[in-house]
Design a protein around this motif. Structure first.
Motif, PDB file in Angstrom:
ATOM      1  N   PHE A  68       0.956  -1.139  -0.165  1.00 38.76           N
ATOM      2  CA  PHE A  68      -0.059   0.125  -0.081  1.00 38.76           C
ATOM      3  C   PHE A  68       0.758   1.281  -0.138  1.00 38.76           C
ATOM      4  CE2 PHE A  68      -3.427  -2.831   1.162  1.00 38.76           C
ATOM      5  CZ  PHE A  68      -4.457  -2.202   0.309  1.00 38.76           C
ATOM      6  N   LEU A  69       2.205   1.301   0.488  1.00 42.98           N
ATOM      7  CA  LEU A  69       2.906   2.486   0.667  1.00 42.98           C
ATOM      8  C   LEU A  69       3.552   2.716  -0.776  1.00 42.98           C
ATOM      9  CD1 LEU A  69       4.856   2.153   3.929  1.00 42.98           C
ATOM     10  CD2 LEU A  69       2.851   3.682   3.095  1.00 42.98           C
ATOM     11  N   ILE A  70       3.942   1.637  -1.494  1.00 49.88           N
ATOM     12  CA  ILE A  70       4.624   1.749  -2.806  1.00 49.88           C
ATOM     13  C   ILE A  70       3.385   1.009  -3.911  1.00 49.88           C
ATOM     14  CG2 ILE A  70       6.640   1.481  -4.330  1.00 49.88           C
ATOM     15  CD1 ILE A  70       7.984   0.769  -1.732  1.00 49.88           C
ATOM     16  N   PHE A 109      -6.679  -3.266  -6.680  1.00 50.10           N
ATOM     17  CA  PHE A 109      -7.192  -1.938  -5.832  1.00 50.10           C
ATOM     18  C   PHE A 109      -6.683  -0.473  -6.400  1.00 50.10           C
ATOM     19  CE2 PHE A 109      -6.153   1.144  -2.550  1.00 50.10           C
ATOM     20  CZ  PHE A 109      -7.708   1.396  -1.943  1.00 50.10           C
ATOM     21  N   TYR A 110      -5.316  -0.600  -6.808  1.00 44.28           N
ATOM     22  CA  TYR A 110      -4.683   0.687  -7.549  1.00 44.28           C
ATOM     23  C   TYR A 110      -5.330   0.917  -8.866  1.00 44.28           C
ATOM     24  CZ  TYR A 110      -1.947   1.920  -3.484  1.00 44.28           C
ATOM     25  OH  TYR A 110      -1.622   2.372  -2.192  1.00 44.28           O
ATOM     26  N   ILE A 111      -5.430  -0.184  -9.774  1.00 44.72           N
ATOM     27  CA  ILE A 111      -5.996  -0.102 -11.034  1.00 44.72           C
ATOM     28  C   ILE A 111      -7.446   0.756 -10.875  1.00 44.72           C
ATOM     29  CG2 ILE A 111      -6.896  -1.218 -12.899  1.00 44.72           C
ATOM     30  CD1 ILE A 111      -4.159  -3.062 -12.672  1.00 44.72           C
ATOM     31  N   ILE A 112      -8.255   0.172  -9.825  1.00 43.58           N
ATOM     32  CA  ILE A 112      -9.517   0.644  -9.914  1.00 43.58           C
ATOM     33  C   ILE A 112      -9.654   1.978  -9.345  1.00 43.58           C
ATOM     34  CG2 ILE A 112     -11.747   0.302  -8.522  1.00 43.58           C
ATOM     35  CD1 ILE A 112     -11.267  -2.962  -8.713  1.00 43.58           C
ATOM     36  N   VAL A 113      -8.579   2.362  -8.353  1.00 41.74           N
ATOM     37  CA  VAL A 113      -8.922   3.414  -7.707  1.00 41.74           C
ATOM     38  C   VAL A 113      -8.215   4.909  -8.953  1.00 41.74           C
ATOM     39  CG1 VAL A 113      -7.557   5.026  -6.181  1.00 41.74           C
ATOM     40  CG2 VAL A 113      -8.528   2.858  -5.435  1.00 41.74           C
ATOM     41  N   LEU A 114      -7.102   4.095  -9.519  1.00 39.55           N
ATOM     42  CA  LEU A 114      -6.526   5.383 -10.387  1.00 39.55           C
ATOM     43  C   LEU A 114      -7.476   5.275 -11.844  1.00 39.55           C
ATOM     44  CD1 LEU A 114      -3.009   4.579 -10.104  1.00 39.55           C
ATOM     45  CD2 LEU A 114      -4.216   6.476  -9.098  1.00 39.55           C
ATOM     46  N   SER A 115      -8.177   4.335 -12.074  1.00 39.74           N
ATOM     47  CA  SER A 115      -9.007   4.380 -13.349  1.00 39.74           C
ATOM     48  C   SER A 115     -10.394   5.487 -13.206  1.00 39.74           C
ATOM     49  CB  SER A 115      -9.451   2.978 -13.827  1.00 39.74           C
ATOM     50  OG  SER A 115     -10.529   2.430 -12.810  1.00 39.74           O
ATOM     51  N   GLN A 116     -10.691   5.569 -11.923  1.00 38.66           N
ATOM     52  CA  GLN A 116     -11.805   6.522 -11.703  1.00 38.66           C
ATOM     53  C   GLN A 116     -11.536   7.859 -11.601  1.00 38.66           C
ATOM     54  OE1 GLN A 116     -13.605   5.166  -8.118  1.00 38.66           O
ATOM     55  NE2 GLN A 116     -14.445   3.197  -9.179  1.00 38.66           N
ATOM     56  N   CYS A 120       0.932 -18.042  -0.943  1.00 40.84           N
ATOM     57  CA  CYS A 120      -0.086 -17.996  -1.598  1.00 40.84           C
ATOM     58  C   CYS A 120      -0.657 -16.618  -0.885  1.00 40.84           C
ATOM     59  CB  CYS A 120      -1.020 -18.867  -1.046  1.00 40.84           C
ATOM     60  SG  CYS A 120      -0.955 -20.529  -1.915  1.00 40.84           S
ATOM     61  N   GLY A 121      -0.218 -16.404   0.408  1.00 40.64           N
ATOM     62  CA  GLY A 121      -0.543 -14.909   0.946  1.00 40.64           C
ATOM     63  C   GLY A 121       0.102 -13.897   0.207  1.00 40.64           C
ATOM     64  N   TYR A 122       1.128 -14.323  -0.142  1.00 40.88           N
ATOM     65  CA  TYR A 122       2.078 -12.866  -1.012  1.00 40.88           C
ATOM     66  C   TYR A 122       1.334 -12.680  -2.273  1.00 40.88           C
ATOM     67  CZ  TYR A 122       6.161 -12.650   2.281  1.00 40.88           C
ATOM     68  OH  TYR A 122       6.980 -12.567   3.091  1.00 40.88           O
ATOM     69  N   PHE A 123       0.898 -13.676  -2.723  1.00 43.68           N
ATOM     70  CA  PHE A 123       0.193 -13.819  -4.048  1.00 43.68           C
ATOM     71  C   PHE A 123      -1.379 -13.021  -4.097  1.00 43.68           C
ATOM     72  CE2 PHE A 123      -2.465 -15.842  -7.381  1.00 43.68           C
ATOM     73  CZ  PHE A 123      -1.672 -15.333  -8.580  1.00 43.68           C
ATOM     74  N   ILE A 124      -1.919 -13.285  -2.953  1.00 42.17           N
ATOM     75  CA  ILE A 124      -3.122 -12.844  -2.868  1.00 42.17           C
ATOM     76  C   ILE A 124      -3.108 -11.240  -2.468  1.00 42.17           C
ATOM     77  CG2 ILE A 124      -5.360 -12.496  -1.123  1.00 42.17           C
ATOM     78  CD1 ILE A 124      -4.979 -15.669  -1.221  1.00 42.17           C
ATOM     79  N   ILE A 125      -2.271 -10.838  -1.484  1.00 45.45           N
ATOM     80  CA  ILE A 125      -2.029  -9.391  -1.282  1.00 45.45           C
ATOM     81  C   ILE A 125      -1.405  -8.751  -2.351  1.00 45.45           C
ATOM     82  CG2 ILE A 125      -0.499  -8.056   0.253  1.00 45.45           C
ATOM     83  CD1 ILE A 125      -0.518 -10.308   2.161  1.00 45.45           C
ATOM     84  N   GLY A 126      -0.725  -9.186  -3.325  1.00 46.83           N
ATOM     85  CA  GLY A 126      -0.081  -8.689  -4.424  1.00 46.83           C
ATOM     86  C   GLY A 126      -1.125  -8.160  -5.339  1.00 46.83           C
ATOM     87  N   PHE A 127      -1.871  -9.390  -5.666  1.00 44.23           N
ATOM     88  CA  PHE A 127      -2.855  -9.008  -6.516  1.00 44.23           C
ATOM     89  C   PHE A 127      -3.973  -8.164  -6.290  1.00 44.23           C
ATOM     90  CE2 PHE A 127      -1.339 -12.524  -9.558  1.00 44.23           C
ATOM     91  CZ  PHE A 127      -1.447 -12.087 -10.743  1.00 44.23           C
ATOM     92  N   ALA A 128      -4.554  -8.485  -5.036  1.00 45.89           N
ATOM     93  CA  ALA A 128      -5.488  -7.467  -4.354  1.00 45.89           C
ATOM     94  C   ALA A 128      -5.154  -6.084  -4.253  1.00 45.89           C
ATOM     95  CB  ALA A 128      -5.727  -8.040  -3.061  1.00 45.89           C
TER      96      ALA A 128
END
Length: 160
Positions: free
Chosen positions: A68-70, A153-160, A141-149
């Protein structure tokens, strides 16, 4: 009077230099490495090896903070780490070894003066067992889920 001030200055400088030499000699465990140390060694007795504790939930927490920071770079790092942890087939363990500590000194024939011994942590690569492989897969699996989530999130936030 100038003679006394120069004498006092030179005394103060000499005391400071000596204090610096004494401090550097007392810190030899931190700054002086042993001469013949290989990075990964395996001792003859496997029971001597110790493993560092690993807390997966704490690693997931810091991974989330990083992601979330980078914004996009953090997600990329997490996806890379998930791949590395998923395919990892060894673990790093360590054992304590008593090593001779040297310091360069021109007065000695070999150019090194022995300062004594220190206990050093020497790492060894060991093949992992099934429990560690499962732990690595859960972490991946945790890193994978956090990374894609966070990436979505940033793709959705920046597309609006």
């Amino acid at each position: 009077m100038a003679f006394l001030t120069d004498l006092a200055k030179s005394f103060a400088y000499a005391a400071a230099r000596q204090a610096g030499r004494n401090y550097s000699n007392s810190q030899n465990n931190l700054y002086v490495a042993s001469v013949n140390q290989t990075q990964y060694q395996t001792p003859t007795d496997i029971n001597v090896l110790k493993e560092d504790k690993e807390y997966i939930v704490i690693k997931w927490f810091w991974a989330t903070v990083l992601a979330f920071l980078i914004p996009f770079v953090g997600s990329g790092i997490l996806l890379y780490r998930s791949y590395i942890n998923y395919t990892k087939d060894y673990k790093l363990m360590y054992y304590m070894e008593r090593q001779n500590v040297y310091r360069s000194d021109a007065r000695y024939r070999n150019g090194l003066r022995s300062l004594g011994y220190r206990n050093a942590k020497v790492q060894a690569k060991v093949d992992i067992d099934q429990n560690k492989k499962t732990s690595n897969r859960i972490k991946a699996c945790g890193y994978f889920i956090i990374g894609f989530a966070t990436l979505f999130f940033y793709i959705i936030v920046l597309s609006q």
